[in-house]
Structure formats: structure tokens, C-alpha cells
Scaffold this motif. Structure first.
Motif, PDB file in Angstrom:
ATOM      1  N   PRO A   7      -2.803 -44.552 -31.796  1.00 51.45           N
ATOM      2  CA  PRO A   7      -2.708 -45.124 -30.444  1.00 51.45           C
ATOM      3  C   PRO A   7      -3.245 -44.151 -29.388  1.00 51.45           C
ATOM      4  O   PRO A   7      -2.488 -43.523 -28.658  1.00 51.45           O
ATOM      5  N   ILE A   8      -4.555 -44.008 -29.324  1.00 47.95           N
ATOM      6  CA  ILE A   8      -5.212 -43.028 -28.455  1.00 47.95           C
ATOM      7  C   ILE A   8      -4.833 -43.254 -26.996  1.00 47.95           C
ATOM      8  O   ILE A   8      -4.898 -44.373 -26.489  1.00 47.95           O
ATOM      9  N   GLY A   9      -4.430 -42.167 -26.350  1.00 49.11           N
ATOM     10  CA  GLY A   9      -4.105 -42.213 -24.933  1.00 49.11           C
ATOM     11  C   GLY A   9      -2.753 -42.814 -24.609  1.00 49.11           C
ATOM     12  O   GLY A   9      -2.393 -42.921 -23.445  1.00 49.11           O
ATOM     13  N   ILE A  10      -2.001 -43.214 -25.625  1.00 46.86           N
ATOM     14  CA  ILE A  10      -0.679 -43.808 -25.403  1.00 46.86           C
ATOM     15  C   ILE A  10       0.382 -42.798 -25.823  1.00 46.86           C
ATOM     16  O   ILE A  10       0.383 -42.317 -26.948  1.00 46.86           O
ATOM     17  N   GLU A  11       1.271 -42.461 -24.907  1.00 47.82           N
ATOM     18  CA  GLU A  11       2.377 -41.553 -25.234  1.00 47.82           C
ATOM     19  C   GLU A  11       3.285 -42.260 -26.222  1.00 47.82           C
ATOM     20  O   GLU A  11       3.855 -43.306 -25.912  1.00 47.82           O
ATOM     21  N   CYS A  12       3.373 -41.727 -27.422  1.00 43.73           N
ATOM     22  CA  CYS A  12       4.221 -42.293 -28.470  1.00 43.73           C
ATOM     23  C   CYS A  12       5.193 -41.231 -28.962  1.00 43.73           C
ATOM     24  O   CYS A  12       4.974 -40.039 -28.757  1.00 43.73           O
ATOM     25  N   THR A  13       6.220 -41.688 -29.613  1.00 42.68           N
ATOM     26  CA  THR A  13       7.199 -40.783 -30.196  1.00 42.68           C
ATOM     27  C   THR A  13       7.358 -41.131 -31.659  1.00 42.68           C
ATOM     28  O   THR A  13       7.480 -42.295 -32.009  1.00 42.68           O
ATOM     29  N   TRP A  14       7.332 -40.107 -32.519  1.00 47.22           N
ATOM     30  CA  TRP A  14       7.648 -40.330 -33.922  1.00 47.22           C
ATOM     31  C   TRP A  14       8.902 -39.532 -34.259  1.00 47.22           C
ATOM     32  O   TRP A  14       9.272 -38.605 -33.552  1.00 47.22           O
ATOM     33  N   LEU A  15       9.589 -39.952 -35.283  1.00 44.86           N
ATOM     34  CA  LEU A  15      10.918 -39.448 -35.629  1.00 44.86           C
ATOM     35  C   LEU A  15      10.897 -38.797 -36.998  1.00 44.86           C
ATOM     36  O   LEU A  15      10.261 -39.302 -37.919  1.00 44.86           O
ATOM     37  N   ALA A  16      11.601 -37.676 -37.121  1.00 48.77           N
ATOM     38  CA  ALA A  16      11.724 -37.001 -38.415  1.00 48.77           C
ATOM     39  C   ALA A  16      13.121 -36.404 -38.530  1.00 48.77           C
ATOM     40  O   ALA A  16      13.820 -36.228 -37.532  1.00 48.77           O
ATOM     41  N   SER A  17      13.509 -36.093 -39.758  1.00 48.54           N
ATOM     42  CA  SER A  17      14.763 -35.370 -39.987  1.00 48.54           C
ATOM     43  C   SER A  17      14.418 -34.002 -40.575  1.00 48.54           C
ATOM     44  O   SER A  17      13.375 -33.823 -41.205  1.00 48.54           O
ATOM     45  N   ASP A  18      15.298 -33.033 -40.357  1.00 49.92           N
ATOM     46  CA  ASP A  18      15.049 -31.682 -40.861  1.00 49.92           C
ATOM     47  C   ASP A  18      15.897 -31.402 -42.101  1.00 49.92           C
ATOM     48  O   ASP A  18      16.557 -32.297 -42.627  1.00 49.92           O
ATOM     49  N   ALA A  25      12.677 -35.854 -32.266  1.00 47.75           N
ATOM     50  CA  ALA A  25      11.746 -36.812 -31.664  1.00 47.75           C
ATOM     51  C   ALA A  25      10.515 -36.018 -31.254  1.00 47.75           C
ATOM     52  O   ALA A  25      10.624 -35.016 -30.544  1.00 47.75           O
ATOM     53  N   PHE A  26       9.352 -36.467 -31.707  1.00 48.28           N
ATOM     54  CA  PHE A  26       8.098 -35.769 -31.457  1.00 48.28           C
ATOM     55  C   PHE A  26       7.225 -36.636 -30.558  1.00 48.28           C
ATOM     56  O   PHE A  26       6.812 -37.719 -30.952  1.00 48.28           O
ATOM     57  N   MET A  27       6.943 -36.137 -29.359  1.00 50.88           N
ATOM     58  CA  MET A  27       6.204 -36.897 -28.355  1.00 50.88           C
ATOM     59  C   MET A  27       4.738 -36.452 -28.369  1.00 50.88           C
ATOM     60  O   MET A  27       4.452 -35.270 -28.226  1.00 50.88           O
ATOM     61  N   THR A  28       3.826 -37.401 -28.525  1.00 49.20           N
ATOM     62  CA  THR A  28       2.427 -37.097 -28.790  1.00 49.20           C
ATOM     63  C   THR A  28       1.564 -36.780 -27.574  1.00 49.20           C
ATOM     64  O   THR A  28       0.460 -36.278 -27.735  1.00 49.20           O
ATOM     65  N   ALA A  29       2.002 -37.112 -26.385  1.00 49.85           N
ATOM     66  CA  ALA A  29       1.188 -36.973 -25.172  1.00 49.85           C
ATOM     67  C   ALA A  29      -0.129 -37.738 -25.302  1.00 49.85           C
ATOM     68  O   ALA A  29      -1.108 -37.430 -24.649  1.00 49.85           O
ATOM     69  N   GLY A  30      -0.151 -38.711 -26.193  1.00 46.51           N
ATOM     70  CA  GLY A  30      -1.341 -39.533 -26.398  1.00 46.51           C
ATOM     71  C   GLY A  30      -2.445 -38.852 -27.179  1.00 46.51           C
ATOM     72  O   GLY A  30      -3.532 -39.397 -27.315  1.00 46.51           O
ATOM     73  N   ALA A  31      -2.169 -37.637 -27.713  1.00 48.64           N
ATOM     74  CA  ALA A  31      -3.227 -36.881 -28.377  1.00 48.64           C
ATOM     75  C   ALA A  31      -2.766 -36.078 -29.595  1.00 48.64           C
ATOM     76  O   ALA A  31      -3.596 -35.643 -30.377  1.00 48.64           O
ATOM     77  N   GLY A  32      -1.480 -35.843 -29.747  1.00 47.91           N
ATOM     78  CA  GLY A  32      -0.984 -34.998 -30.835  1.00 47.91           C
ATOM     79  C   GLY A  32      -1.107 -35.642 -32.203  1.00 47.91           C
ATOM     80  O   GLY A  32      -1.117 -36.872 -32.318  1.00 47.91           O
ATOM     81  N   PHE A  83      16.694 -33.485 -31.158  1.00 45.12           N
ATOM     82  CA  PHE A  83      15.881 -32.364 -30.730  1.00 45.12           C
ATOM     83  C   PHE A  83      14.559 -32.973 -30.273  1.00 45.12           C
ATOM     84  O   PHE A  83      14.034 -33.870 -30.925  1.00 45.12           O
ATOM     85  N   VAL A  84      14.010 -32.495 -29.158  1.00 39.73           N
ATOM     86  CA  VAL A  84      12.795 -33.090 -28.624  1.00 39.73           C
ATOM     87  C   VAL A  84      11.659 -32.059 -28.640  1.00 39.73           C
ATOM     88  O   VAL A  84      11.807 -30.940 -28.123  1.00 39.73           O
ATOM     89  N   TYR A  85      10.554 -32.486 -29.259  1.00 37.95           N
ATOM     90  CA  TYR A  85       9.336 -31.673 -29.335  1.00 37.95           C
ATOM     91  C   TYR A  85       8.219 -32.432 -28.633  1.00 37.95           C
ATOM     92  O   TYR A  85       8.159 -33.652 -28.710  1.00 37.95           O
ATOM     93  N   ASP A  86       7.329 -31.678 -27.983  1.00 36.79           N
ATOM     94  CA  ASP A  86       6.228 -32.299 -27.248  1.00 36.79           C
ATOM     95  C   ASP A  86       4.905 -31.656 -27.656  1.00 36.79           C
ATOM     96  O   ASP A  86       4.857 -30.464 -27.984  1.00 36.79           O
ATOM     97  N   TRP A  87       3.828 -32.450 -27.636  1.00 35.36           N
ATOM     98  CA  TRP A  87       2.492 -31.945 -27.922  1.00 35.36           C
ATOM     99  C   TRP A  87       1.931 -31.364 -26.624  1.00 35.36           C
ATOM    100  O   TRP A  87       1.251 -32.028 -25.860  1.00 35.36           O
ATOM    101  N   THR A  88       2.245 -30.097 -26.358  1.00 33.94           N
ATOM    102  CA  THR A  88       1.830 -29.465 -25.109  1.00 33.94           C
ATOM    103  C   THR A  88       0.396 -28.959 -25.156  1.00 33.94           C
ATOM    104  O   THR A  88      -0.158 -28.599 -24.113  1.00 33.94           O
ATOM    105  N   ASP A  89      -0.225 -28.956 -26.333  1.00 31.55           N
ATOM    106  CA  ASP A  89      -1.634 -28.550 -26.413  1.00 31.55           C
ATOM    107  C   ASP A  89      -2.544 -29.493 -25.645  1.00 31.55           C
ATOM    108  O   ASP A  89      -3.694 -29.150 -25.376  1.00 31.55           O
ATOM    109  N   VAL A  90      -2.058 -30.663 -25.279  1.00 35.99           N
ATOM    110  CA  VAL A  90      -2.864 -31.590 -24.493  1.00 35.99           C
ATOM    111  C   VAL A  90      -3.287 -30.931 -23.169  1.00 35.99           C
ATOM    112  O   VAL A  90      -4.296 -31.290 -22.584  1.00 35.99           O
ATOM    113  N   HIS A  91      -2.542 -29.908 -22.743  1.00 29.92           N
ATOM    114  CA  HIS A  91      -2.819 -29.207 -21.495  1.00 29.92           C
ATOM    115  C   HIS A  91      -3.481 -27.848 -21.722  1.00 29.92           C
ATOM    116  O   HIS A  91      -3.617 -27.082 -20.779  1.00 29.92           O
TER     117      HIS A  91
END
Length: 152
Positions: A7-18, A25-32, A83-91
Motif C-alpha cells: 500500500p504505497i504512500g498509505i500509513e499502515c500498521t502491521w502486528l507481531a508478537s515477540d 504495532a509497526f507503523m510503516t509511514a507509507g514506505a517501511g 509496543f509501538v515501532y515506527d519507520w522513521t527512515d522515511v525522514h
């Protein structure tokens, strides 16, 4: 395997367990990068996941690790024990990139997958990161853990 397109350009969240069963919760910033399995057709659509997670009850206070103008999504997910993770490399560019999702918010009372409704439980159980401990790692380099789909 049938897989949705990235989903290019759409902020999405995917879920995982450790490895302890806690949820991230992993937030893609539309690019991760997104694990391929998170885009499989039989799972809950990734574009709807954050909305579903925000329907969970508020169970935790949180610690925000970043200063951003609008931390609403980080806070909402963390208050639900994720726990919330974000794709900050978008910046970032080049040598400043981390190549991973960065921890941005920590719940004081993390939840495990047993607290999820069935459709979210299926998603969390599908994406187990058994070598990872959420909160203990500031960056999760997902590309080194799972086959991923990239925005292109």
C-alpha cells in the motif's frame, strides 16, 4: 500464495508478537518494509489493522520516546498495551538511515496475544518474532528476520 500489493504512500500498521508473547504495532509511514506474510489475502487487511487495534480496551499508561507534532496514533496503540515501532527512515537518507523500525512508545502494562479477539489473534500468531524482545530493542531490523515487501 496470494498477496496484496504494497500500500504505497498509505500509513499502515502491521502486528507481531515477540519471544515473550508481547505485542508490537509497526507503523510503516507509507514506505517501511512489510513482512510478506502480513500481506497475505487470508489475513485481516493491513489497511484496517490499526482501526481494529484501537477498538481494544485502554489498559495501560505509556512512555512516549519521541517528540512529534501528532503522536495520537502512537499513544492510542500504546494505551492498548502494544509496543509501538515506527519507520522513521522515511525522514532520513543514506548514512543516517537505521534500516529498521524504531521504538517510539512503550506501554507500562504490555498485553499478550491471549488478550486479542480471534481475527487479531490470527494475525499476531502468524507474525512471531521469536528472536526479538519488544522494548528491549530500540530498533527491529525486520528485513533480517523475515522476507519483506518493499515500497517501490
Amino acid at each position: 500464495m496470494n498477496m496484496r500489493r504494497y500500500p504505497i504512500g498509505i500509513e499502515c500498521t502491521w502486528l507481531a508478537s515477540d519471544r515473550q508473547g508481547h505485542l508490537g504495532a509497526f507503523m510503516t509511514a507509507g514506505a517501511g518494509p512489510i513482512p510478506s506474510i502480513a500481506l497475505e489475502v487470508q489475513l485481516l487487511p493491513i489497511e484496517n489493522l490499526e482501526e481494529q487495534l484501537c477498538r481494544l480496551p485502554v489498559v495501560s499508561s505509556y512512555r512516549l520516546l519521541v517528540g512529534v507534532p501528532r503522536p495520537d496514533s502512537f499513544i492510542a496503540l500504546c494505551e492498548r498495551g502494544l509496543f509501538v515501532y515506527d519507520w522513521t527512515d522515511v525522514h532520513r537518507t543514506g548514512k543516517n538511515e537505521t534500516g529498521g523500525y524504531e521504538l517510539v512508545a512503550i506501554p507500562d502494562a504490555p498485553i499478550g496475544s491471549s488478550r486479542l479477539p480471534a481475527e487479531l489473534l490470527d494475525v499476531a500468531d502468524t507474525l512471531k518474532l521469536s528472536a526479538t524482545l519488544f522494548g528491549g530493542e530500540r530498533t527491529v531490523a525486520i528485513r533480517s528476520l523475515l522476507k519483506c515487501v518493499e515500497a517501490r
